[in-house]
Design a protein around this motif. Structure first.
Motif, PDB file in Angstrom:
ATOM      1  N   LEU A  27       0.844  -1.191   0.000  1.00  0.00           N
ATOM      2  CA  LEU A  27       0.000   0.000   0.000  1.00  0.00           C
ATOM      3  C   LEU A  27       0.878   1.240   0.000  1.00  0.00           C
ATOM      4  O   LEU A  27       1.804   1.348   0.807  1.00  0.00           O
ATOM      5  N   ILE A  28       0.587   2.163  -0.922  1.00  0.00           N
ATOM      6  CA  ILE A  28       1.279   3.446  -0.934  1.00  0.00           C
ATOM      7  C   ILE A  28       0.518   4.359   0.024  1.00  0.00           C
ATOM      8  O   ILE A  28      -0.658   4.666  -0.211  1.00  0.00           O
ATOM      9  N   ILE A  29       1.184   4.743   1.097  1.00  0.00           N
ATOM     10  CA  ILE A  29       0.604   5.619   2.109  1.00  0.00           C
ATOM     11  C   ILE A  29       1.512   6.837   2.207  1.00  0.00           C
ATOM     12  O   ILE A  29       2.703   6.694   2.536  1.00  0.00           O
ATOM     13  N   ASN A  30       0.960   8.007   1.912  1.00  0.00           N
ATOM     14  CA  ASN A  30       1.746   9.249   1.976  1.00  0.00           C
ATOM     15  C   ASN A  30       3.053   9.128   1.184  1.00  0.00           C
ATOM     16  O   ASN A  30       4.121   9.475   1.673  1.00  0.00           O
ATOM     17  N   ASN A  31       2.943   8.591  -0.030  1.00  0.00           N
ATOM     18  CA  ASN A  31       4.071   8.466  -0.975  1.00  0.00           C
ATOM     19  C   ASN A  31       5.150   7.464  -0.565  1.00  0.00           C
ATOM     20  O   ASN A  31       6.244   7.488  -1.126  1.00  0.00           O
ATOM     21  N   GLN A  32       4.863   6.578   0.375  1.00  0.00           N
ATOM     22  CA  GLN A  32       5.805   5.517   0.767  1.00  0.00           C
ATOM     23  C   GLN A  32       5.075   4.188   0.695  1.00  0.00           C
ATOM     24  O   GLN A  32       3.951   4.073   1.168  1.00  0.00           O
ATOM     25  N   GLY A  33       5.722   3.176   0.106  1.00  0.00           N
ATOM     26  CA  GLY A  33       5.138   1.846   0.032  1.00  0.00           C
ATOM     27  C   GLY A  33       5.388   1.066   1.304  1.00  0.00           C
ATOM     28  O   GLY A  33       6.503   1.034   1.819  1.00  0.00           O
TER      29      GLY A  33
END
Length: 155
Positions: free
Chosen positions: A78-84
């Motif tokens: 999941l990409i959350i706030n531009n981090q996987g």
């Protein structure tokens, strides 16, 4: 179980493909990019073992939790706030992450080459690393979903 030092790089089996990783810090990030000959524009994912570990790294909202509750643990990044981020569905690896992690973890290969499928094969290419065998995975890379847009980036 082997204790992972701050700047150790290791190879591990997962529920997906064989992975190469290390604790989340700038030195390990640099080492992984160099070992893999990876393009610096391609981000590394972080594997976590619990929601608490994720919350220690990231601000989580209700929208993120919808995806987290639907897909984790499992083979979805999941990409959350531009981090996987990913929480693997492999008991041995989850225990390692809970006790020693979170970790950067990416496919075990030299960039743009086929992913290495076995620890025996990996030892020929990366002989001086630490190895963890938590059983076979699917040999299929994780799906990637952007939680902001709902878009599937890799199926």
């Amino acid at each position: 179980m082997t204790k992972i030092k701050e700047h150790d790089i290791f190879i591990t089996t997962t529920d997906t493909v064989l992975g190469i990783g290390g604790k989340v810090n700038d030195i390990n990030k640099e080492k992984i990019y160099k070992i893999k000959k990876r393009d610096y524009t391609k981000p590394l994912i972080i594997v976590i073992g619990s929601l608490e570990q994720l919350k220690s790294l990231e601000n989580i909202n209700e929208e993120h939790l919808k995806y987290i509750n639907k897909y984790w643990p499992g083979n979805v990044t999941l990409i959350i706030n531009n981090q996987g981020y990913r929480m693997p569905n492999n008991k041995g690896l989850l225990n390692l992450i809970l006790n020693e992690g979170p970790f950067y973890l990416t496919s075990c290969n030299i960039s743009n080459q086929e992913t290495i499928r076995t620890i025996q094969e990996a030892k020929k290419i990366f002989p001086n690393l630490i190895y963890f065998d938590f059983g076979p995975g699917s040999n299929k890379a994780s799906q990637i979903i952007d939680t902001k847009t709902g878009k599937v980036i890799r199926d």
